[in-house]
Design a protein around this motif. Sequence first.
Motif, mmCIF file in Angstrom:
data_model
loop_
_atom_site.group_PDB
_atom_site.id
_atom_site.type_symbol
_atom_site.label_atom_id
_atom_site.label_comp_id
_atom_site.label_asym_id
_atom_site.label_seq_id
_atom_site.Cartn_x
_atom_site.Cartn_y
_atom_site.Cartn_z
ATOM 1 N N LYS A 13 7.964 -67.492 -57.426
ATOM 2 C CA LYS A 13 8.107 -68.670 -58.271
ATOM 3 C C LYS A 13 9.504 -68.720 -58.868
ATOM 4 O O LYS A 13 10.027 -67.728 -59.362
ATOM 5 C CB LYS A 13 7.066 -68.640 -59.391
ATOM 6 N N SER A 14 10.124 -69.890 -58.812
ATOM 7 C CA SER A 14 11.473 -70.036 -59.353
ATOM 8 C C SER A 14 11.418 -70.328 -60.845
ATOM 9 O O SER A 14 10.342 -70.552 -61.411
ATOM 10 C CB SER A 14 12.219 -71.172 -58.640
ATOM 11 N N ASP A 15 12.566 -70.347 -61.482
ATOM 12 C CA ASP A 15 12.635 -70.608 -62.918
ATOM 13 C C ASP A 15 12.368 -72.068 -63.263
ATOM 14 O O ASP A 15 12.293 -72.427 -64.427
ATOM 15 C CB ASP A 15 14.008 -70.198 -63.459
ATOM 16 N N ASP B 29 16.053 -73.131 -54.004
ATOM 17 C CA ASP B 29 15.027 -73.364 -55.014
ATOM 18 C C ASP B 29 14.385 -74.716 -54.709
ATOM 19 O O ASP B 29 15.066 -75.741 -54.692
ATOM 20 C CB ASP B 29 15.686 -73.380 -56.397
ATOM 21 N N THR B 30 13.083 -74.731 -54.449
ATOM 22 C CA THR B 30 12.408 -75.962 -54.037
ATOM 23 C C THR B 30 11.896 -76.792 -55.209
ATOM 24 O O THR B 30 11.046 -77.660 -55.035
ATOM 25 C CB THR B 30 11.213 -75.633 -53.121
ATOM 26 N N PHE C 291 20.783 -68.496 -60.986
ATOM 27 C CA PHE C 291 19.539 -67.934 -60.496
ATOM 28 C C PHE C 291 19.665 -67.452 -59.055
ATOM 29 O O PHE C 291 20.708 -67.570 -58.450
ATOM 30 C CB PHE C 291 18.429 -68.968 -60.678
ATOM 31 N N ALA C 292 18.576 -66.920 -58.491
ATOM 32 C CA ALA C 292 18.730 -66.087 -57.312
ATOM 33 C C ALA C 292 17.951 -66.527 -56.081
ATOM 34 O O ALA C 292 17.114 -67.384 -56.143
ATOM 35 C CB ALA C 292 18.314 -64.678 -57.678
ATOM 36 N N SER C 293 18.212 -65.866 -54.970
ATOM 37 C CA SER C 293 17.604 -65.992 -53.655
ATOM 38 C C SER C 293 18.454 -66.883 -52.780
ATOM 39 O O SER C 293 19.644 -66.670 -52.676
ATOM 40 C CB SER C 293 16.158 -66.479 -53.740
ATOM 41 N N ILE D 106 15.274 -61.088 -55.691
ATOM 42 C CA ILE D 106 14.280 -62.148 -55.831
ATOM 43 C C ILE D 106 13.465 -62.191 -54.541
ATOM 44 O O ILE D 106 14.008 -62.367 -53.455
ATOM 45 C CB ILE D 106 14.944 -63.514 -56.079
ATOM 46 N N VAL D 107 12.189 -62.019 -54.674
ATOM 47 C CA VAL D 107 11.307 -61.927 -53.513
ATOM 48 C C VAL D 107 11.100 -63.296 -52.872
ATOM 49 O O VAL D 107 10.998 -64.309 -53.567
ATOM 50 C CB VAL D 107 9.946 -61.328 -53.932
#
Length: 350
Positions: free
Chosen positions: A257-259, A25-26, A20-22, A252-253
């Motif tokens: 919202k993450s996956d 991920d929190t 996944f991206a950015s 990814i902005v």
Amino acid sequence: MKFNKNILSLSLLFSISPAFASIVDTSDNKWPEPGNIKVCWQIKGPEKISDFIPELTYIKNMEQINNISEEKLQKIIDKYSDSVFRGNKNIEQIREGLVLQFNLTKSYASVVKNIPFYQTLIEYFVDISYHKLTKIRFTGWSNCTIEDLSNNNNIRLSISSAPFLKFPDGKYRYGINAGYPGTGVPNEVALPLGQPALDFKVPPKLTNKRDFAKLHHTVVHELGHALGLLHEHQRSDRVLCNNRAANAHKVIVNESKSDFSGINYYIGQYDKDSIMNYCSKKPELSRGDLEGLAYLYPGYVEVKPQSCIKNNNFQYKAEGFKHQQWCEGFNDKTSCESDVRDGQSLCKWK
């Protein structure tokens, strides 16, 4: 032996699915005890074609695969369309996939004898990165137990054969890679129980610095995903580079919202040197990576404040000039590196 449905489809793509991206991920799927993340070895080896297609038990070489009639291959495709080929009915792609799977099985015999070497090397890469720069600890490094296979509160590692591929520069090389399922502690949707979380695809032996560096980068990058770091090159403020895979990944902005029901956050400015950046070839954790880990795991990563220090690569000498003392007078990167002599900055912001 149960066949993993993904194996052949991944082989056909000659690659692995991106994580996944950015940047971070929190989600709540972070490791509850980052000082004791259990790692174990689940060495399985590639499955033979006959393990999932009994009709091809007789296959002993590539020529026999190429000689399978289209009529027979079509019957096999129709029979195993969903269970093996995941709906792919392209005869030539299926044939190429069978050849690749056969070669992976054959080359694994050469990989097996060097597995202890690779295990030691992978653990060494972890020691000189995460263990050296943070208080995060990957522990265990023994063979997976039945209990390890029955839950996902660990990282199961495997070693298998890397495919021998033709790269964009026209040269053939081993496609050293691995792929982590998602970010953080893997859930059972991303990683079925009993399957390795990380399968390092390696050549029979490392013969050059390029392959050594590639494996080093792969180990640190994929464990970055395991900790919750995401692809740096998918930030909206990214700088495109000479890497088609990086440029093709969707943006990814920030604060999206993450996956995993968390939020994707950008930490700091875009980091061209991030281990999570496909555009970077540096195998080390960057300052930006450490800042991301510090955000996710407070108390386990210390990121020291940057300061202006003398550039040791440039020895400027002048009567009465005190190099380090001169550099200490600057408080930001721009002013620190602004004094240039003979084409080089006297000072360095680090």
